[in-house]
Design a protein around this motif. Sequence first.
Motif, PDB file in Angstrom:
ATOM      1  N   ASP A   1       0.874  -1.173   0.000  1.00 61.56           N
ATOM      2  CA  ASP A   1       0.000   0.000   0.000  1.00 61.56           C
ATOM      3  C   ASP A   1       0.913   1.225   0.000  1.00 61.56           C
ATOM      4  O   ASP A   1       1.642   1.457   0.969  1.00 61.56           O
ATOM      5  CB  ASP A   1      -0.895  -0.016   1.242  1.00 61.56           C
ATOM      6  N   ILE A   2       0.878   2.002  -1.067  1.00 61.03           N
ATOM      7  CA  ILE A   2       1.814   3.136  -1.141  1.00 61.03           C
ATOM      8  C   ILE A   2       1.478   4.224  -0.117  1.00 61.03           C
ATOM      9  O   ILE A   2       2.288   5.118   0.125  1.00 61.03           O
ATOM     10  CB  ILE A   2       1.911   3.753  -2.556  1.00 61.03           C
ATOM     11  N   HIS A   3       0.280   4.146   0.482  1.00 62.41           N
ATOM     12  CA  HIS A   3      -0.077   5.104   1.534  1.00 62.41           C
ATOM     13  C   HIS A   3       0.085   4.494   2.919  1.00 62.41           C
ATOM     14  O   HIS A   3      -0.237   5.132   3.927  1.00 62.41           O
ATOM     15  CB  HIS A   3      -1.511   5.598   1.328  1.00 62.41           C
TER      16      HIS A   3
ATOM     17  N   ILE B   1      10.497   1.295  -5.002  1.00 68.59           N
ATOM     18  CA  ILE B   1       9.227   1.503  -5.701  1.00 68.59           C
ATOM     19  C   ILE B   1       8.289   2.351  -4.846  1.00 68.59           C
ATOM     20  O   ILE B   1       7.663   3.303  -5.328  1.00 68.59           O
ATOM     21  CB  ILE B   1       8.585   0.138  -6.044  1.00 68.59           C
ATOM     22  N   TYR B   2       8.219   2.022  -3.577  1.00 69.10           N
ATOM     23  CA  TYR B   2       7.414   2.787  -2.613  1.00 69.10           C
ATOM     24  C   TYR B   2       7.864   4.250  -2.591  1.00 69.10           C
ATOM     25  O   TYR B   2       7.044   5.177  -2.620  1.00 69.10           O
ATOM     26  CB  TYR B   2       7.585   2.139  -1.237  1.00 69.10           C
ATOM     27  N   GLY B   3       9.177   4.459  -2.546  1.00 70.23           N
ATOM     28  CA  GLY B   3       9.716   5.817  -2.479  1.00 70.23           C
ATOM     29  C   GLY B   3       9.406   6.632  -3.719  1.00 70.23           C
ATOM     30  O   GLY B   3       8.997   7.799  -3.629  1.00 70.23           O
ATOM     31  N   VAL B   4       9.578   6.037  -4.897  1.00 70.38           N
ATOM     32  CA  VAL B   4       9.286   6.760  -6.137  1.00 70.38           C
ATOM     33  C   VAL B   4       7.820   7.172  -6.184  1.00 70.38           C
ATOM     34  O   VAL B   4       7.480   8.318  -6.505  1.00 70.38           O
ATOM     35  CB  VAL B   4       9.656   5.892  -7.365  1.00 70.38           C
TER      36      VAL B   4
ATOM     37  N   GLY C   1      10.000   5.232 -12.152  1.00 69.91           N
ATOM     38  CA  GLY C   1       9.497   6.584 -12.358  1.00 69.91           C
ATOM     39  C   GLY C   1       9.041   6.819 -13.784  1.00 69.91           C
ATOM     40  O   GLY C   1       7.955   7.373 -14.029  1.00 69.91           O
ATOM     41  N   PHE C   2       9.853   6.403 -14.740  1.00 69.69           N
ATOM     42  CA  PHE C   2       9.506   6.587 -16.151  1.00 69.69           C
ATOM     43  C   PHE C   2       8.238   5.806 -16.489  1.00 69.69           C
ATOM     44  O   PHE C   2       7.355   6.292 -17.203  1.00 69.69           O
ATOM     45  CB  PHE C   2      10.669   6.132 -17.037  1.00 69.69           C
TER      46      PHE C   2
ATOM     47  N   MET D   1      15.647  11.760  -4.488  1.00 76.78           N
ATOM     48  CA  MET D   1      14.965  11.925  -3.199  1.00 76.78           C
ATOM     49  C   MET D   1      14.460  10.596  -2.637  1.00 76.78           C
ATOM     50  O   MET D   1      14.324  10.438  -1.428  1.00 76.78           O
ATOM     51  CB  MET D   1      13.810  12.920  -3.343  1.00 76.78           C
ATOM     52  N   THR D   2      14.215   9.631  -3.518  1.00 78.88           N
ATOM     53  CA  THR D   2      13.882   8.285  -3.049  1.00 78.88           C
ATOM     54  C   THR D   2      15.056   7.709  -2.263  1.00 78.88           C
ATOM     55  O   THR D   2      14.882   7.126  -1.182  1.00 78.88           O
ATOM     56  CB  THR D   2      13.536   7.376  -4.239  1.00 78.88           C
TER      57      THR D   2
END
Length: 381
Positions: free
Chosen positions: A75-77, A89-92, A131-132, A153-154
């Motif tokens: 869950d990215i949140h 992946i979470y950070g991006v 990201g891309f 920043m990730t």
Amino acid sequence: MKTKIQEQFEKLYGDGASLFASPGRVNLIGEHTDYNLGFVLPGAIDKAIYVAVKPNDGKVCRLHSVDYDETIEMDIHGEKPEKQWAQYIYGVANEMEKRGALIRPFDMVFGGDVPLGAGLSSSAALESAVGFALNTIYDLGFGREQLAKIGQMTEHNYVGVRCGIMDQFASLFGEAGHVIRLDCRSLEYKLEPFDPQGCKVVLFDTKVKHTLASSEYNVRRAQCEAGVAVVLRHVGGVESLRDVTMDMLDAYKGEMEEVVYRRCRYVIEENQRLLDACAALEKGDYVTFGQKMNGSHDGLSKDYEVSCAELDFLADVARTNSGVLGARMMGGGFGGCTINLVRAEAYADFLEEISDKFSHRFGQTPRIIEVNISQGAHRIA
């Protein structure tokens, strides 16, 4: 690898995925100049991280790493995942949302052929690929420079590595037949021609781990700042070694420790070497370019003192071979790789010579990694 990624995605999550790639990188010249706001000269290589991705209708992301053969839901949140590969992946995704994007849940399978542990920036390749890919499938509108900053920043905020931006920049902006002259102060860049006909680029990985690199990196950075502070007492507007000339450094040499003077001298000279090397590339003069690579290694070894016995040995053997145009250590130092520009007709014999002499001296053979300068992040299918 591309086929493997696609097949694994279909097996786990069905069809309809989009496929993307983002490469690792080499740095031809310009080491330890980035945090002094100088110049670097990286190039993307023909070894990459591949990402297959497709939005899903669920509430979580489903991720699979081919290289680790691991699958998780994320869950990215929610909480940052425990698996380090998933943290990228979470950070991006979170850095994109900080900038106003909406990232809906997705399925993703990734893997790559960037050799791990050789200083070719597999982590930056992963950040850039993710990201891309997300930028494309969700039509987020980020430019490549923004994607590079998101990757950087990730590293800072989710992985705990205070890296510069060179690796992500090279992975996203690379072009075949060109290297990138990047100004680390302004992020202005210029594509310089790099197509040495009749030559090959090869790395020799010493397999020595950078045990001193992180602590000594901080020491070098502090020494450079100490030199800048001395000059700033006499010259206004000096913010970094980028603003310091050799005349300035020599004028106030007596006010700084000898070791601080040598560290600063290396950085100032390395920036000039890089600019001279780019001028040589624009003339197609790879002999001069190779000489600048040699000078870079000498400075890193003697003035900046970030080499090691194995790296110096490889560089010394290369110097004695007339088929080698240039050789230098690449990366932070205290281990890792040398990068070599070698005439094609001398290539096979040189590889044999290096392997024999290195194994005789150190009891193991170096890992040999041939690379070609290639394109940056792109969509495959």
